[in-house]
Design an enzyme around this catalytic site. Structure first.
Site, PDB file in Angstrom:
ATOM      1  N   ILE A  47       0.907  -1.140   0.002  1.00 37.11           N
ATOM      2  CA  ILE A  47       0.036  -0.156  -0.111  1.00 37.11           C
ATOM      3  C   ILE A  47       0.838   1.307   0.134  1.00 37.11           C
ATOM      4  O   ILE A  47       2.047   1.310   0.708  1.00 37.11           O
ATOM      5  CB  ILE A  47      -0.652   0.039   1.279  1.00 37.11           C
ATOM      6  CG1 ILE A  47      -1.886  -1.197   1.158  1.00 37.11           C
ATOM      7  CG2 ILE A  47      -1.745   1.097   1.238  1.00 37.11           C
ATOM      8  CD1 ILE A  47      -2.347  -1.469   2.570  1.00 37.11           C
ATOM      9  N   CYS A  48       0.658   2.068  -1.050  1.00 35.47           N
ATOM     10  CA  CYS A  48       1.288   3.408  -1.033  1.00 35.47           C
ATOM     11  C   CYS A  48       0.747   4.474  -0.003  1.00 35.47           C
ATOM     12  O   CYS A  48      -0.324   4.613   0.082  1.00 35.47           O
ATOM     13  CB  CYS A  48       1.331   4.020  -2.364  1.00 35.47           C
ATOM     14  SG  CYS A  48       2.111   5.823  -2.694  1.00 35.47           S
ATOM     15  N   MET A  49       1.771   4.705   1.033  1.00 38.24           N
ATOM     16  CA  MET A  49       1.573   5.560   2.039  1.00 38.24           C
ATOM     17  C   MET A  49       2.675   6.550   1.967  1.00 38.24           C
ATOM     18  O   MET A  49       3.845   6.159   2.001  1.00 38.24           O
ATOM     19  CB  MET A  49       0.951   5.164   3.110  1.00 38.24           C
ATOM     20  CG  MET A  49      -0.463   4.781   3.239  1.00 38.24           C
ATOM     21  SD  MET A  49      -1.103   4.264   4.913  1.00 38.24           S
ATOM     22  CE  MET A  49       0.233   3.408   5.755  1.00 38.24           C
TER      23      MET A  49
ATOM     24  N   ALA B  80      -1.498   3.315  -5.078  1.00 37.38           N
ATOM     25  CA  ALA B  80      -1.033   2.078  -5.377  1.00 37.38           C
ATOM     26  C   ALA B  80      -1.425   1.150  -4.160  1.00 37.38           C
ATOM     27  O   ALA B  80      -1.345   1.662  -3.107  1.00 37.38           O
ATOM     28  CB  ALA B  80       0.493   2.028  -5.580  1.00 37.38           C
TER      29      ALA B  80
END
Length: 284
Positions: free
Chosen positions: A86-88, A122
């Site tokens: 996960i995009c963070m 993403a």
């Protein structure tokens, strides 16, 4: 393999998680690898995820906390792709924004906040609220079929979902006194230790027992203050009636004033007059 700095830091965060976990969140490291942390996120009330249980993984680099971790989710939620990073701003997608002061609790709190938003990046997917609610109802059953979930979270791998340590409720919200259960107990008397429920131990009961044990007024009890003049007291009523009966006589005494003379004074006057009469008759 974790560096000494990473191991020491993650051990400290494990103790912090045990002591004070964030609301709707629980996480533990794998027994054989402290760099892999499994977590549970519960859907907060008033959200499409309410009643949902979401299992995921954070894996830390060996030189944590100087580099950010990666996060992925295993349970279908309608928000994230299963098994995809996960995009963070707190993950390896953005190493320039990583802050070494961030912790496991910080990362998972940020993940929950991101989960409740609508931003697409993403690892994120777009679904309707109806689909999210449907997935929430089947999430626990999905997790029970995951062998890893059962191994890491035996306490929560039960037929019915078990609450996490912090489900977003304030301490004592269900009970003003902060005591759980339908009744709170207080110590009994000195003769026996039978507890009294909070419903039995009331100010009215305390005042009644005070009147029975001691005739003296109790200034802390409103029903026992100035008992002789209290119309709700039996002794007060009797005293009031007696005073009422005595009022006519007292009123007559005040009205007649000096004209009202007791009977013994009349007797003295009659005797004096009789003696004077005899003396005057003897002289003649």
């Amino acid at each position: 393999m974790a560096s000494k700095v990473a191991q020491k830091r993650l051990q400290k965060e494990y103790l912090a998680m045990q002591k004070s976990p964030p609301p709707f969140i629980w996480a533990v490291p794998e027994e054989k690898n402290i760099l892999d942390w499994h977590f549970i996120i519960r859907g907060p009330p008033d959200t499409p995820y309410a009643g949902g249980e979401y299992h995921g993984l954070i894996w830390f680099p060996s030189d944590y906390p100087f580099k950010p971790p990666d996060v992925k989710m295993f349970t279908p939620s309608g928000r994230f792709e299963c098994g995809v990073k996960i995009c963070m701003s707190m993950t390896s997608y953005h190493p320039s924004t990583w802050n070494a002061a961030w912790s496991v609790a910080t990362i998972l709190t940020g993940l929950l906040s991101f989960m409740l938003s609508d931003e697409i990046t993403a690892g994120a997917v777009k679904t309707t609220d109806v689909q999210k609610r449907q997935l929430a109802t089947t999430s626990h059953a999905f997790n029970l079929n995951n062998k890893k979930f059962r191994e890491i979270f035996p306490t929560y791998a039960t037929s019915q979902m078990t609450d996490l340590p912090d489900m977003g409720k304030q301490p004592g919200a269900d009970s003003p006194s902060g005591v759980t259960g339908s009744e709170s107990s207080v110590p009994g008397n000195s003769d026996n230790d039978t507890p009294l429920s909070s419903a039995q131990s009331t100010p009215a009961t305390t005042a009644a027992s005070t009147r029975t044990q001691s005739p003296a007024p109790n200034p802390l009890s409103p029903v026992n203050n100035n008992n002789n003049n209290n119309p709700t007291s039996a002794s007060g009523v009797a005293t009031t009636l007696a005073d009422t009966k005595q009022q006519p006589l007292a009123r007559q005494q005040r009205q007649h004033g000096s004209r009202w003379m007791p009977s013994w004074r009349w007797l003295v006057a009659i005797v004096v007059l009789a003696v004077l009469g005899r003396l005057s008759t003897g002289k003649e």
